[in-house]
Design a protein around this motif. Structure first.
Motif, mmCIF file in Angstrom:
data_model
loop_
_atom_site.group_PDB
_atom_site.id
_atom_site.type_symbol
_atom_site.label_atom_id
_atom_site.label_comp_id
_atom_site.label_asym_id
_atom_site.label_seq_id
_atom_site.Cartn_x
_atom_site.Cartn_y
_atom_site.Cartn_z
ATOM 1 N N VAL A 3 0.849 -1.195 0.000
ATOM 2 C CA VAL A 3 0.000 0.000 0.000
ATOM 3 C C VAL A 3 0.884 1.244 0.000
ATOM 4 C CG1 VAL A 3 -1.724 1.290 1.280
ATOM 5 C CG2 VAL A 3 -1.840 -1.205 1.211
ATOM 6 N N LEU A 4 1.873 1.246 0.874
ATOM 7 C CA LEU A 4 2.746 2.420 0.973
ATOM 8 C C LEU A 4 3.512 2.656 -0.328
ATOM 9 C CD1 LEU A 4 4.130 2.068 4.566
ATOM 10 C CD2 LEU A 4 2.772 3.939 3.655
ATOM 11 N N ASN A 5 4.024 1.577 -0.916
ATOM 12 C CA ASN A 5 4.731 1.729 -2.189
ATOM 13 C C ASN A 5 3.800 2.281 -3.250
ATOM 14 O OD1 ASN A 5 7.373 0.955 -1.658
ATOM 15 N ND2 ASN A 5 6.841 -1.209 -1.717
ATOM 16 N N GLY A 6 2.588 1.743 -3.275
ATOM 17 C CA GLY A 6 1.605 2.185 -4.259
ATOM 18 C C GLY A 6 1.245 3.637 -4.060
ATOM 19 N N VAL A 7 1.016 4.015 -2.784
ATOM 20 C CA VAL A 7 0.627 5.388 -2.499
ATOM 21 C C VAL A 7 1.766 6.348 -2.846
ATOM 22 C CG1 VAL A 7 0.058 6.996 -0.646
ATOM 23 C CG2 VAL A 7 -1.093 4.793 -0.765
ATOM 24 N N SER A 8 3.002 5.968 -2.526
ATOM 25 C CA SER A 8 4.100 6.906 -2.810
ATOM 26 C C SER A 8 4.277 7.087 -4.318
ATOM 27 C CB SER A 8 5.400 6.452 -2.149
ATOM 28 O OG SER A 8 5.825 5.230 -2.678
ATOM 29 N N TYR A 9 4.099 6.004 -5.064
ATOM 30 C CA TYR A 9 4.187 6.118 -6.521
ATOM 31 C C TYR A 9 3.011 6.939 -7.060
ATOM 32 C CZ TYR A 9 4.684 4.703 -11.409
ATOM 33 O OH TYR A 9 4.829 4.702 -12.771
ATOM 34 N N GLY A 10 1.839 6.674 -6.499
ATOM 35 C CA GLY A 10 0.636 7.405 -6.908
ATOM 36 C C GLY A 10 0.763 8.891 -6.644
ATOM 37 N N LEU A 236 -6.036 13.354 -8.332
ATOM 38 C CA LEU A 236 -5.510 12.740 -7.111
ATOM 39 C C LEU A 236 -6.022 11.307 -6.977
ATOM 40 C CD1 LEU A 236 -3.961 12.933 -4.453
ATOM 41 C CD2 LEU A 236 -6.035 13.809 -3.397
ATOM 42 N N VAL A 237 -7.338 11.161 -7.145
ATOM 43 C CA VAL A 237 -7.937 9.828 -7.009
ATOM 44 C C VAL A 237 -7.353 8.877 -8.057
ATOM 45 C CG1 VAL A 237 -10.079 8.508 -7.192
ATOM 46 C CG2 VAL A 237 -10.063 10.719 -6.014
ATOM 47 N N ALA A 238 -7.274 9.360 -9.297
ATOM 48 C CA ALA A 238 -6.793 8.492 -10.369
ATOM 49 C C ALA A 238 -5.323 8.112 -10.165
ATOM 50 C CB ALA A 238 -6.970 9.175 -11.717
ATOM 51 N N SER A 239 -4.493 9.081 -9.707
ATOM 52 C CA SER A 239 -3.079 8.781 -9.467
ATOM 53 C C SER A 239 -2.936 7.675 -8.438
ATOM 54 C CB SER A 239 -2.338 10.005 -8.931
ATOM 55 O OG SER A 239 -2.540 11.100 -9.741
ATOM 56 N N LEU A 240 -3.672 7.832 -7.331
ATOM 57 C CA LEU A 240 -3.569 6.833 -6.271
ATOM 58 C C LEU A 240 -4.066 5.487 -6.778
ATOM 59 C CD1 LEU A 240 -4.668 8.907 -3.167
ATOM 60 C CD2 LEU A 240 -2.388 8.161 -3.801
ATOM 61 N N LEU A 241 -5.157 5.540 -7.535
ATOM 62 C CA LEU A 241 -5.735 4.308 -8.071
ATOM 63 C C LEU A 241 -4.717 3.575 -8.944
ATOM 64 C CD1 LEU A 241 -8.456 2.722 -8.361
ATOM 65 C CD2 LEU A 241 -8.797 3.973 -10.484
ATOM 66 N N ILE A 242 -4.074 4.327 -9.844
ATOM 67 C CA ILE A 242 -3.128 3.697 -10.772
ATOM 68 C C ILE A 242 -1.877 3.236 -10.036
ATOM 69 C CG2 ILE A 242 -1.570 4.193 -12.704
ATOM 70 C CD1 ILE A 242 -3.897 5.767 -13.921
ATOM 71 N N GLY A 243 -1.392 4.057 -9.102
ATOM 72 C CA GLY A 243 -0.228 3.653 -8.308
ATOM 73 C C GLY A 243 -0.488 2.347 -7.576
ATOM 74 N N LEU A 244 -1.646 2.270 -6.914
ATOM 75 C CA LEU A 244 -1.979 1.073 -6.145
ATOM 76 C C LEU A 244 -2.209 -0.120 -7.072
ATOM 77 C CD1 LEU A 244 -4.338 2.600 -3.446
ATOM 78 C CD2 LEU A 244 -2.101 1.549 -3.080
ATOM 79 N N MET A 245 -2.895 0.153 -8.174
ATOM 80 C CA MET A 245 -3.220 -0.932 -9.093
ATOM 81 C C MET A 245 -1.955 -1.596 -9.623
ATOM 82 S SD MET A 245 -5.817 -0.594 -12.247
ATOM 83 C CE MET A 245 -4.726 0.123 -13.420
ATOM 84 N N GLN A 246 -0.977 -0.736 -10.025
ATOM 85 C CA GLN A 246 0.253 -1.303 -10.584
ATOM 86 C C GLN A 246 1.028 -2.079 -9.533
ATOM 87 O OE1 GLN A 246 2.202 1.957 -12.816
ATOM 88 N NE2 GLN A 246 2.104 0.482 -14.462
ATOM 89 N N ALA A 285 0.906 -6.265 -15.576
ATOM 90 C CA ALA A 285 0.757 -5.069 -14.735
ATOM 91 C C ALA A 285 1.049 -3.762 -15.478
ATOM 92 C CB ALA A 285 1.636 -5.186 -13.491
ATOM 93 N N PRO A 286 2.116 -3.694 -16.279
ATOM 94 C CA PRO A 286 2.431 -2.410 -16.905
ATOM 95 C C PRO A 286 1.376 -1.927 -17.895
ATOM 96 C CG PRO A 286 4.339 -3.870 -16.950
ATOM 97 C CD PRO A 286 3.175 -4.682 -16.516
ATOM 98 N N ILE A 287 0.539 -2.817 -18.434
ATOM 99 C CA ILE A 287 -0.452 -2.318 -19.387
ATOM 100 C C ILE A 287 -1.798 -2.036 -18.729
ATOM 101 C CG2 ILE A 287 0.593 -3.419 -21.413
ATOM 102 C CD1 ILE A 287 -1.855 -5.388 -21.249
ATOM 103 N N LEU A 288 -1.938 -2.385 -17.450
ATOM 104 C CA LEU A 288 -3.227 -2.191 -16.792
ATOM 105 C C LEU A 288 -3.724 -0.742 -16.847
ATOM 106 C CD1 LEU A 288 -3.175 -4.599 -13.742
ATOM 107 C CD2 LEU A 288 -4.447 -4.796 -15.865
ATOM 108 N N PRO A 289 -2.859 0.269 -16.614
ATOM 109 C CA PRO A 289 -3.369 1.645 -16.679
ATOM 110 C C PRO A 289 -4.020 1.960 -18.021
ATOM 111 C CG PRO A 289 -1.168 1.626 -15.760
ATOM 112 C CD PRO A 289 -1.465 0.236 -16.204
ATOM 113 N N PHE A 290 -3.468 1.418 -19.091
ATOM 114 C CA PHE A 290 -4.001 1.728 -20.409
ATOM 115 C C PHE A 290 -5.325 1.005 -20.654
ATOM 116 C CE2 PHE A 290 0.559 2.200 -20.351
ATOM 117 C CZ PHE A 290 0.645 3.536 -20.645
ATOM 118 N N LEU A 291 -5.412 -0.175 -20.061
ATOM 119 C CA LEU A 291 -6.678 -0.903 -20.104
ATOM 120 C C LEU A 291 -7.746 -0.093 -19.375
ATOM 121 C CD1 LEU A 291 -7.327 -3.722 -21.221
ATOM 122 C CD2 LEU A 291 -7.244 -4.574 -18.893
#
Lengths: 310, 411
Positions: A3-10, A236-246, A285-291
């Motif tokens: 979660v923390l890694n995802g949030v920091s990337y997001g 903000l929401v989308a960044s966190l979403l994509i960071g966490l998703m990846q 994982a790397p293509i999920l944001p584009f999906l």
């Protein structure tokens, strides 16, 4: 920990996309060179920190990027503004190539050694066995501070009020005696500064190389489309979403083959389409944001928090 | 006055005659490599290896005076660009091509060279592969025009697993690699050979990630740590290994690393003190190899470029090419290829190396080396980190040789 890694990337993504979405909502133009300003931020910080130290770079690099952005708006973008959106778009598109070539001319075609400052490379805390690097925490802190400042400026100050007014009713704002073109220039410069700041912080957390603009460029467009064009909260929401998703997708070994096997089907290397079925979620994982981008455009074209219906 | 003119005419004529002899044997190598893009740093550094090898082992430093000239061509790491550059090189009359970074690129080059040689008799091209180590190139896809100076994935994993087999405390291994032919081969061979040699070692993960795209390895490292892996086996190279190790150090990963390319430019810096006694490398040479015969090349390179020397394959490619031209008394590709096939020499460790004619794979010694604090056996540290490699196992050529399934067509 994930979660923390995802949030920091997001949050890093948010720092990048905040400037882009701000510029977009103001001028109605997508700044294709935005990721290039991110790259410039990283290279400026590398240069300054090699002369003095990281903290000076953190301060100076975004200011330099903002100056460049302001100059570009004043002398190029403003001139093309009267021709409509397409020329504006093309100018920023061209700028991204110019910046790329200039960066390669000055700093070479390969990555430069821009390290995390030693005082920040220690661990912040431990979860089970894995440590959370202090620098990641610092990244989050800067992003959150920036978010708060941005919110306060836009909502609580007079400048923010003028910016908001110029967003929706530029003619009326001008009639009231405000210099709208200057407001545009300030917003553009500020947007670039945010990208530059993200570059200072992202450049050493990951890697500083000429390809870095291209690699984040696509992702930040996904962020602002998913979040809703011109919506800061959406970004903000989308960044966190994509960071966490990846981050989470990398951790999951789900595959169609595994799922079908659980359903009692016999999946072996001879099954038709096995190479597709055995693909693990972590591999895609790397293509999920584009999906996500495609799905979002189909289901809800205006984005999560978008208000524009056109 | 007349006499003076006569004398100078003779001198000029003699100069032409001698000059003609000295310049007759100039061989060009088209160095097709990603010199920009994500792996550009590695490519630029390898180019220096080739240029330095040509300086040290050809021209006035070769007994015969055969001179090797390296012509750099930037493929940006892309197979399509590499093909276009191969065309350019052959159009310019260059008969020797070298490439190494990326088996995906080497694969298309081999195919293209096979076709080119079939269609253009008399203008054949030979491929001196210094680092693309997909074992298919010396087995199912073997070509009479391809010579590989690095050790194949099969050879390296064979040596590595022989060493890992004896590490009694090793219980679980995580394999992570780049998602293309090379990374897939590493993962396949590691799993196969470990299962055979140490069935009790659990493979707790087998991960492939996109080549050169991942900038944040933290989630992968989390996964490795969550799987409780004692060791990571990876064929990653360049930034993909730098970022992986950097993320592992940041997350406090304490397990071992078994790598192919920890000595490649930029990686030693990333490994640093945190990797001491944990990071291993399997290779055909390292700077502190006790039997090393090429210390002066290592120190000379370091002095000249202030970068580490590690690609002995570049030196060997140049040495074999020069010896091939000498033996064939020709700079044409076909006679030189015939001369190189089966040629024997002394290697970097003084061992007998042979370019095996049956598959075009150089038979050479192998080392397993461990990242250790400098001093004692570790004479040279890497990239001023205060740490360097120490041999933990030496395999003579006979011990690391592999069977080949290649049915070599006539050269």
């Amino acid at each position: 920990m994930s979660v923390l890694n995802g949030v920091s990337y997001g949050l890093l993504l948010f720092m990048l996309s905040a400037g882009l979405t701000l510029i977009f909502s103001m001028m109605g133009v997508l700044n294709f060179a935005h990721a290039s300003f991110y790259m410039l931020g990283a290279y400026f910080a590398y240069q300054v920190s090699s002369w003095s130290n990281f903290w000076v770079g953190l301060l100076i690099a975004p200011i330099l990027v903002a100056l460049l952005g302001g100059l570009f708006e004043r002398y190029v973008l403003r001139k093309t503004h009267k021709f409509g959106h397409v020329p504006e778009l093309l100018v920023t598109f061209g700028l991204s190539f110019v910046i790329l070539e200039i960066v390669q001319l000055i700093w070479g075609r390969t990555s430069v050694d821009y390290p995390v400052p030693p005082s920040m490379s220690g661990s912040l805390f431990k979860v089970f066995d894995s440590t959370f690097q202090m620098y990641r925490g610092f990244m989050m802190l800067v992003a959150i501070l920036m978010l708060v400042c941005l919110f306060l400026i836009l909502k609580k100050t007079r400048i923010g009020l003028v910016i908001q007014a110029a967003l929706t009713h530029p003619d009326t704002t001008e009639a009231l005696g405000h210099n709208v073109p200057r407001v545009f220039a300030i917003v553009f410069a500020a947007g670039c500064a945010l990208a530059g700041l993200a570059g200072v912080i992202g450049g050493n957390a990951f890697i500083t190389e000429p390809g870095m603009a291209q690699s984040v460029g696509a992702i930040i467009f996904v962020v602002i489309v998913v979040g809703g064009m011109g919506s800061l909260a959406g970004a903000l929401v989308a960044s966190l979403l994509i960071g966490l998703m990846q981050t989470f997708a990398v951790g999951l070994d789900w595959s169609f083959a595994g799922g079908l096997a659980r359903l009692g089907m016999d999946i072996t290397a001879e099954t038709p389409g096995y190479s597709l079925l055995k693909l693990k979620l972590s591999q895609v994982a790397p293509i999920l944001p584009f999906l996500l981008l495609v799905v979002m455009l189909v289901v809800r074209p205006k984005g999560i928090m978008g208000t524009r219906d056109d | 006055m007349k006499r003076a003119i006569q004398m100078s005419a003779i001198a000029v004529a003699m100069g032409f005659a001698f000059g003609g002899v000295a310049h007759a044997q100039n061989v060009k190598i088209a160095f097709i490599e990603g010199l920009s893009g994500p792996f550009g740093g590695v490519g630029q550094n390898q180019l220096k290896h080739f240029q330095y090898a040509a300086e040290r082992f050809s021209g006035k430093n070769a007994n015969s005076g055969v001179n090797v000239e390296v012509v750099p061509l930037d493929s940006k790491g892309s197979p399509q660009e590499a093909l276009a550059l191969l065309k350019k090189a052959t159009d310019d009359g260059i008969r020797f091509v070298s490439q190494g970074n990326g088996s995906n690129v080497a694969g298309v080059l081999i195919d293209a060279i096979n076709k080119h040689n079939e269609r253009n008799p008399g203008k054949e091209v030979v491929f001196l592969n210094y680092a693309a180590i997909d074992p298919d190139f010396t087995n199912s896809k073997c070509s009479p025009w391809h010579f590989r100076f690095d050790a194949g994935v099969d050879m390296k994993i064979e040596g590595l697993t022989n060493y890992m087999k004896d590490q009694k405390d090793l219980k679980s291994v995580y394999v992570i690699g780049q998602n293309y032919s090379f990374g897939q081969q590493v993962s396949k061979f590691t799993e196969e050979m470990l299962k055979k040699k140490r069935p009790d070692i659990k493979i707790v993960g087998n991960e492939l990630h996109p080549l050169g795209q991942v900038k944040d390895f933290a989630p992968y490292v989390q996964k490795i740590m969550a799987a409780n892996a004692d060791a990571v086996v990876t064929g990653n190279w360049g930034p993909d290994l730098v970022l992986l190790i950097r993320a592992a150090n940041a997350a406090g990963f304490k397990g071992r690393f078994y790598t192919f390319y920890a000595g490649v430019i930029g990686t030693p810096t990333a490994v640093g003190a945190a990797g001491a006694d944990r990071v291993h490398m399997v290779s055909y040479w390292h700077p502190n190899a006790e039997l090393s015969q090429i210390e002066s090349v290592y120190t000379g390179f370091k002095q000249k470029f202030n970068e580490e020397f590690y690609t002995v394959a570049a030196v060997n490619a140049v040495r074999f090419l020069v010896a091939g031209v000498e033996k064939a008394k020709s700079t044409e590709a076909v006679p030189v290829a015939r001369a190189i096939a089966g040629m024997k020499m002394k290697g970097a460790s003084g061992e007998d190396i042979e370019m095996r004619a049956s598959d075009g794979a150089l038979q050479q010694a192998m080392y397993i080396a461990q990242w250790t604090k400098a001093g004692g056996a570790v004479k040279f540290d890497q990239e001023n980190t205060g740490f360097g490699f120490k041999t933990v196992r030496y395999l003579e050529p006979a011990m690391s040789t592999m069977q080949t399934s290649c049915k070599m067509p006539k050269r």
